[in-house]
Design a protein around this motif. Structure first.
Motif, PDB file in Angstrom:
ATOM      1  N   TRP A 240       0.840  -1.208   0.000  1.00 48.93           N
ATOM      2  CA  TRP A 240       0.000   0.000   0.000  1.00 48.93           C
ATOM      3  C   TRP A 240       0.871   1.254   0.000  1.00 48.93           C
ATOM      4  CZ3 TRP A 240      -3.679  -2.321  -1.770  1.00 48.93           C
ATOM      5  CH2 TRP A 240      -4.292  -3.421  -1.193  1.00 48.93           C
ATOM      6  N   CYS A 241       1.988   1.195   0.699  1.00 48.88           N
ATOM      7  CA  CYS A 241       2.905   2.331   0.715  1.00 48.88           C
ATOM      8  C   CYS A 241       3.462   2.602  -0.684  1.00 48.88           C
ATOM      9  CB  CYS A 241       4.030   2.057   1.703  1.00 48.88           C
ATOM     10  SG  CYS A 241       5.070   3.477   2.080  1.00 48.88           S
ATOM     11  N   GLU A 242       3.792   1.535  -1.410  1.00 44.75           N
ATOM     12  CA  GLU A 242       4.313   1.690  -2.777  1.00 44.75           C
ATOM     13  C   GLU A 242       3.277   2.307  -3.701  1.00 44.75           C
ATOM     14  OE1 GLU A 242       5.508  -2.184  -3.936  1.00 44.75           O
ATOM     15  OE2 GLU A 242       7.298  -2.230  -2.652  1.00 44.75           O
ATOM     16  N   LEU A 243       2.002   2.016  -3.469  1.00 42.85           N
ATOM     17  CA  LEU A 243       0.950   2.608  -4.280  1.00 42.85           C
ATOM     18  C   LEU A 243       0.704   4.070  -3.937  1.00 42.85           C
ATOM     19  CD1 LEU A 243      -1.827  -0.162  -4.359  1.00 42.85           C
ATOM     20  CD2 LEU A 243      -0.228   0.455  -6.173  1.00 42.85           C
ATOM     21  N   LEU A 244       0.767   4.385  -2.656  1.00 44.38           N
ATOM     22  CA  LEU A 244       0.326   5.693  -2.201  1.00 44.38           C
ATOM     23  C   LEU A 244       1.409   6.763  -2.226  1.00 44.38           C
ATOM     24  CD1 LEU A 244      -1.925   7.402  -0.946  1.00 44.38           C
ATOM     25  CD2 LEU A 244      -1.309   6.447   1.291  1.00 44.38           C
ATOM     26  N   VAL A 245       2.619   6.437  -1.791  1.00 39.52           N
ATOM     27  CA  VAL A 245       3.652   7.466  -1.628  1.00 39.52           C
ATOM     28  C   VAL A 245       3.983   8.197  -2.927  1.00 39.52           C
ATOM     29  CG1 VAL A 245       6.091   7.837  -1.074  1.00 39.52           C
ATOM     30  CG2 VAL A 245       4.630   6.531   0.484  1.00 39.52           C
ATOM     31  N   PRO A 246       4.119   7.520  -4.087  1.00 41.85           N
ATOM     32  CA  PRO A 246       4.403   8.274  -5.315  1.00 41.85           C
ATOM     33  C   PRO A 246       3.335   9.312  -5.648  1.00 41.85           C
ATOM     34  CG  PRO A 246       4.866   5.945  -5.641  1.00 41.85           C
ATOM     35  CD  PRO A 246       4.168   6.054  -4.322  1.00 41.85           C
ATOM     36  N   LEU A 247       2.099   9.040  -5.322  1.00 36.79           N
ATOM     37  CA  LEU A 247       1.039  10.026  -5.554  1.00 36.79           C
ATOM     38  C   LEU A 247       1.216  11.238  -4.651  1.00 36.79           C
ATOM     39  CD1 LEU A 247      -2.054   7.615  -5.741  1.00 36.79           C
ATOM     40  CD2 LEU A 247      -0.742   8.573  -7.649  1.00 36.79           C
ATOM     41  N   LEU A 248       1.588  10.996  -3.402  1.00 32.49           N
ATOM     42  CA  LEU A 248       1.754  12.087  -2.449  1.00 32.49           C
ATOM     43  C   LEU A 248       3.025  12.883  -2.714  1.00 32.49           C
ATOM     44  CD1 LEU A 248       0.705  10.155   0.790  1.00 32.49           C
ATOM     45  CD2 LEU A 248      -0.734  11.600  -0.665  1.00 32.49           C
ATOM     46  N   ARG A 249       4.048  12.244  -3.309  1.00 33.69           N
ATOM     47  CA  ARG A 249       5.318  12.928  -3.597  1.00 33.69           C
ATOM     48  C   ARG A 249       5.160  14.014  -4.666  1.00 33.69           C
ATOM     49  NH1 ARG A 249       8.494  12.878   0.355  1.00 33.69           N
ATOM     50  NH2 ARG A 249       9.185  10.840   1.112  1.00 33.69           N
ATOM     51  N   LYS A 250       4.065  13.994  -5.384  1.00 32.50           N
ATOM     52  CA  LYS A 250       3.837  15.031  -6.398  1.00 32.50           C
ATOM     53  C   LYS A 250       3.645  16.406  -5.773  1.00 32.50           C
ATOM     54  CE  LYS A 250       1.588  11.808  -9.616  1.00 32.50           C
ATOM     55  NZ  LYS A 250       0.345  11.506 -10.385  1.00 32.50           N
ATOM     56  N   ASP A 251       3.336  16.433  -4.486  1.00 30.54           N
ATOM     57  CA  ASP A 251       2.998  17.689  -3.823  1.00 30.54           C
ATOM     58  C   ASP A 251       4.040  18.069  -2.781  1.00 30.54           C
ATOM     59  OD1 ASP A 251       0.644  17.598  -5.299  1.00 30.54           O
ATOM     60  OD2 ASP A 251      -0.425  16.522  -3.705  1.00 30.54           O
ATOM     61  N   ALA A 252       4.111  19.362  -2.490  1.00 22.88           N
ATOM     62  CA  ALA A 252       5.051  19.872  -1.491  1.00 22.88           C
ATOM     63  C   ALA A 252       4.373  19.962  -0.124  1.00 22.88           C
ATOM     64  CB  ALA A 252       5.575  21.241  -1.921  1.00 22.88           C
ATOM     65  N   THR A 253       3.952  18.825   0.395  1.00 24.42           N
ATOM     66  CA  THR A 253       3.272  18.748   1.694  1.00 24.42           C
ATOM     67  C   THR A 253       3.932  17.652   2.536  1.00 24.42           C
ATOM     68  OG1 THR A 253       1.644  17.034   1.173  1.00 24.42           O
ATOM     69  CG2 THR A 253       1.149  19.277   0.412  1.00 24.42           C
ATOM     70  N   PRO A 254       3.607  17.549   3.829  1.00 23.07           N
ATOM     71  CA  PRO A 254       4.214  16.502   4.661  1.00 23.07           C
ATOM     72  C   PRO A 254       3.642  15.107   4.411  1.00 23.07           C
ATOM     73  CG  PRO A 254       3.363  18.338   6.002  1.00 23.07           C
ATOM     74  CD  PRO A 254       2.809  18.497   4.628  1.00 23.07           C
ATOM     75  N   ALA A 255       2.659  14.963   3.535  1.00 17.44           N
ATOM     76  CA  ALA A 255       1.893  13.721   3.442  1.00 17.44           C
ATOM     77  C   ALA A 255       2.765  12.499   3.147  1.00 17.44           C
ATOM     78  CB  ALA A 255       0.805  13.859   2.389  1.00 17.44           C
ATOM     79  N   ALA A 256       3.639  12.578   2.152  1.00 21.03           N
ATOM     80  CA  ALA A 256       4.436  11.404   1.768  1.00 21.03           C
ATOM     81  C   ALA A 256       5.349  10.965   2.903  1.00 21.03           C
ATOM     82  CB  ALA A 256       5.245  11.719   0.514  1.00 21.03           C
ATOM     83  N   ASP A 257       5.970  11.917   3.599  1.00 14.98           N
ATOM     84  CA  ASP A 257       6.862  11.558   4.709  1.00 14.98           C
ATOM     85  C   ASP A 257       6.088  10.892   5.846  1.00 14.98           C
ATOM     86  OD1 ASP A 257       9.047  12.580   3.387  1.00 14.98           O
ATOM     87  OD2 ASP A 257       8.951  14.533   4.378  1.00 14.98           O
ATOM     88  N   ILE A 258       4.887  11.363   6.106  1.00 12.80           N
ATOM     89  CA  ILE A 258       4.072  10.768   7.166  1.00 12.80           C
ATOM     90  C   ILE A 258       3.761   9.314   6.834  1.00 12.80           C
ATOM     91  CG2 ILE A 258       1.784  10.828   8.241  1.00 12.80           C
ATOM     92  CD1 ILE A 258       1.910  13.898   8.031  1.00 12.80           C
ATOM     93  N   VAL A 259       3.372   9.053   5.595  1.00 12.38           N
ATOM     94  CA  VAL A 259       3.020   7.695   5.200  1.00 12.38           C
ATOM     95  C   VAL A 259       4.246   6.787   5.203  1.00 12.38           C
ATOM     96  CG1 VAL A 259       2.107   6.267   3.333  1.00 12.38           C
ATOM     97  CG2 VAL A 259       1.004   8.440   3.894  1.00 12.38           C
ATOM     98  N   GLU A 260       5.361   7.264   4.710  1.00 14.25           N
ATOM     99  CA  GLU A 260       6.567   6.440   4.669  1.00 14.25           C
ATOM    100  C   GLU A 260       7.026   6.030   6.061  1.00 14.25           C
ATOM    101  OE1 GLU A 260       9.544   8.460   2.292  1.00 14.25           O
ATOM    102  OE2 GLU A 260       9.174   7.010   0.678  1.00 14.25           O
ATOM    103  N   ALA A 261       6.711   6.842   7.065  1.00 15.51           N
ATOM    104  CA  ALA A 261       7.122   6.534   8.431  1.00 15.51           C
ATOM    105  C   ALA A 261       6.142   5.620   9.151  1.00 15.51           C
ATOM    106  CB  ALA A 261       7.290   7.832   9.219  1.00 15.51           C
ATOM    107  N   ALA A 262       5.071   5.192   8.462  1.00 15.84           N
ATOM    108  CA  ALA A 262       4.018   4.422   9.135  1.00 15.84           C
ATOM    109  C   ALA A 262       4.416   2.984   9.424  1.00 15.84           C
ATOM    110  CB  ALA A 262       2.744   4.443   8.291  1.00 15.84           C
ATOM    111  N   GLY A 263       5.341   2.416   8.676  1.00 19.27           N
ATOM    112  CA  GLY A 263       5.723   1.022   8.890  1.00 19.27           C
ATOM    113  C   GLY A 263       4.564   0.072   8.643  1.00 19.27           C
ATOM    114  N   GLU A 264       4.279  -0.781   9.620  1.00 16.22           N
ATOM    115  CA  GLU A 264       3.224  -1.782   9.471  1.00 16.22           C
ATOM    116  C   GLU A 264       1.835  -1.229   9.768  1.00 16.22           C
ATOM    117  OE1 GLU A 264       3.615  -5.117   8.400  1.00 16.22           O
ATOM    118  OE2 GLU A 264       5.481  -4.143   7.786  1.00 16.22           O
ATOM    119  N   ASP A 265       1.752  -0.004  10.273  1.00 16.59           N
ATOM    120  CA  ASP A 265       0.455   0.569  10.655  1.00 16.59           C
ATOM    121  C   ASP A 265      -0.182   1.276   9.470  1.00 16.59           C
ATOM    122  OD1 ASP A 265       0.481  -0.306  13.310  1.00 16.59           O
ATOM    123  OD2 ASP A 265       1.715   1.388  13.924  1.00 16.59           O
ATOM    124  N   LEU A 266      -0.519   0.500   8.434  1.00 17.59           N
ATOM    125  CA  LEU A 266      -1.080   1.056   7.208  1.00 17.59           C
ATOM    126  C   LEU A 266      -2.119   0.083   6.672  1.00 17.59           C
ATOM    127  CD1 LEU A 266       1.086   2.680   4.389  1.00 17.59           C
ATOM    128  CD2 LEU A 266      -1.114   1.636   3.968  1.00 17.59           C
TER     129      LEU A 266
END
Length: 388
Positions: A240-266
């Motif tokens: 799920w992280c592989e699907l979601l993070v590239p979409l969030l990386r398109k923007d200059a917001t904290p979203a992608a970093d928050i998701v990448e730090a989630a580990g197994e809690d996703l």
């Protein structure tokens, strides 16, 4: 009518049991799952209207011990610029502040409160069929047991077995978005406590809030084709992280970093809704909560409206001269409000504009809601006053 069978021990069902007991009814909760909640990992936000409903059934203390309050909302665009910051709900009253908490914790707390009040909650009781007759309604469970009452309340969620008894042709519909959610122990720039941040991203809507312990609760909504059940069941957090993070990386917001730090809690699910106009009742059967009016999570009102249902149904049954009148009044009071929520949430999920940043959607019945939720007044008199 004195005996009520509640099918479903989640938020709607257990809150309804608390309200019905307060109104003087004998009530038993039958929950299919062996534990306190099916969806232990998800979190939700209770809005001020939901917190007000809890107060009417004396359950505020059980819930304010959980999670953390949210007193303001900030809205960012895809470049990270702030579009708005507004107070949330009735932030000045600690009992009515928005609250962010885990769904499983809320269900467990409500069930513990039910047990404290002597309300039986029977786990592992999966409904097989219902026999509705002139003298009562009997629930048949898959373990061979039965229970008989004067009314059967279907609070068994999106895939309701009670709804299949009332309207077998009704199926939940995909509302246009996949919903990811999770928890991050530490993420740079995730913001202060008591504030939820909504990000209007270019490829995903994102929201996050930080607990007093520094844990970030977050969600993302992504448009696209629905995920099939096997993919959801078999998918890993890394997938799920592989699907979601590239979409969030398109923007200059904290979203992608928050998701990448989630580990197994996703986790991930499909946004789903019940079509408006679905029948809610037949004979001695009535639906509440997601079983009747599940909506896409865009407005964040699912749990709060289920709590409204619980209080208003109990008052209708308490104050109306007979069961049929009570159920008709309940439906008249609830259907416009909850179906408006289905429509608004579904439209946004499918790509309609979200409206002015920070603005709350105007929902039918908002002006009279406080009056209807207040426990002591007769609901028939309150309805007449509201129609005058």
């Amino acid at each position: 009518m004195a005996r009520v069978l509640v099918i479903g021990g989640g938020i709607a069902g257990t809150a309804a049991a608390l309200a019905l007991r307060k109104a003087g009814f004998e009530v038993t909760v039958h929950e299919a799952h062996p534990g306190s909640a099916e969806d232990l990992g998800a979190f939700l936000t209770l809005a001020s209207n939901g917190m007000r409903a809890l107060a009417q059934i004396d359950a505020s203390a059980a819930v304010t011990e959980l999670g953390f309050p949210l007193t303001s909302m900030r809205v960012l665009d895809d470049a990270g610029a702030e579009l708005a910051e507004v107070p949330l709900g009735e932030a000045a009253d600690p009992l009515l502040q928005f609250r962010c908490l885990r769904r499983g914790d809320l269900t467990a707390a409500l069930q513990a409160e039910a047990a404290r009040r002597g309300i039986p909650v029977r786990h592992g009781a999966r409904l097989a069929s219902v026999q509705d007759g002139a003298d009562g309604v009997t629930a048949h469970f898959t373990d061979g047991s039965t229970a008989t009452g004067d009314l059967l309340l279907g609070a068994d969620g999106l895939n309701s077995a009670v709804r299949r008894q009332i309207t077998p042709q009704t199926q939940p519909c995909y509302a246009g978005q996949r919903v990811f959610y999770g928890y991050t122990g530490a993420a740079a720039g995730s913001g202060p406590q008591a504030r939820i941040t909504m990000v209007r991203g270019s490829a995903a809507a994102f929201g996050y809030a930080v607990s007093p312990g520094g844990e970030t609760y977050w969600f993302a909504r992504v448009s696209g084709e629905p995920l099939d059940a096997d993919e959801i069941a078999d998918g890993s957090p890394a997938h799920w992280c592989e699907l979601l993070v590239p979409l969030l990386r398109k923007d200059a917001t904290p979203a992608a970093d928050i998701v990448e730090a989630a580990g197994e809690d996703l986790m991930v699910t499909n946004a789903t809704e019940i079509p408006v106009g679905t029948p809610w009742r037949s004979g001695r059967l009535i639906l509440i909560g997601d079983a009747a009016h599940a909506a896409s999570p865009v407005t964040g009102q699912g749990a709060s409206m289920a709590l409204e249902d619980a209080v208003i149904l109990a008052k209708c049954l308490r104050d109306a001269p007979d069961t049929d009148t009570a159920l008709g009044l309940y439906e008249d009071l609830r259907r416009p409000r909850v179906e408006h929520n289905i429509t608004v949430s579904g439209n946004i999920s499918r790509g309609a504009p979200a409206g002015r940043p920070g603005a709350s959607p105007a929902r039918p019945g908002e002006d009279g809601l406080i009056r209807l939720l207040e426990w002591e007044p007769d609901i028939l008199e309150e309805q007449s006053a509201g129609n005058a």
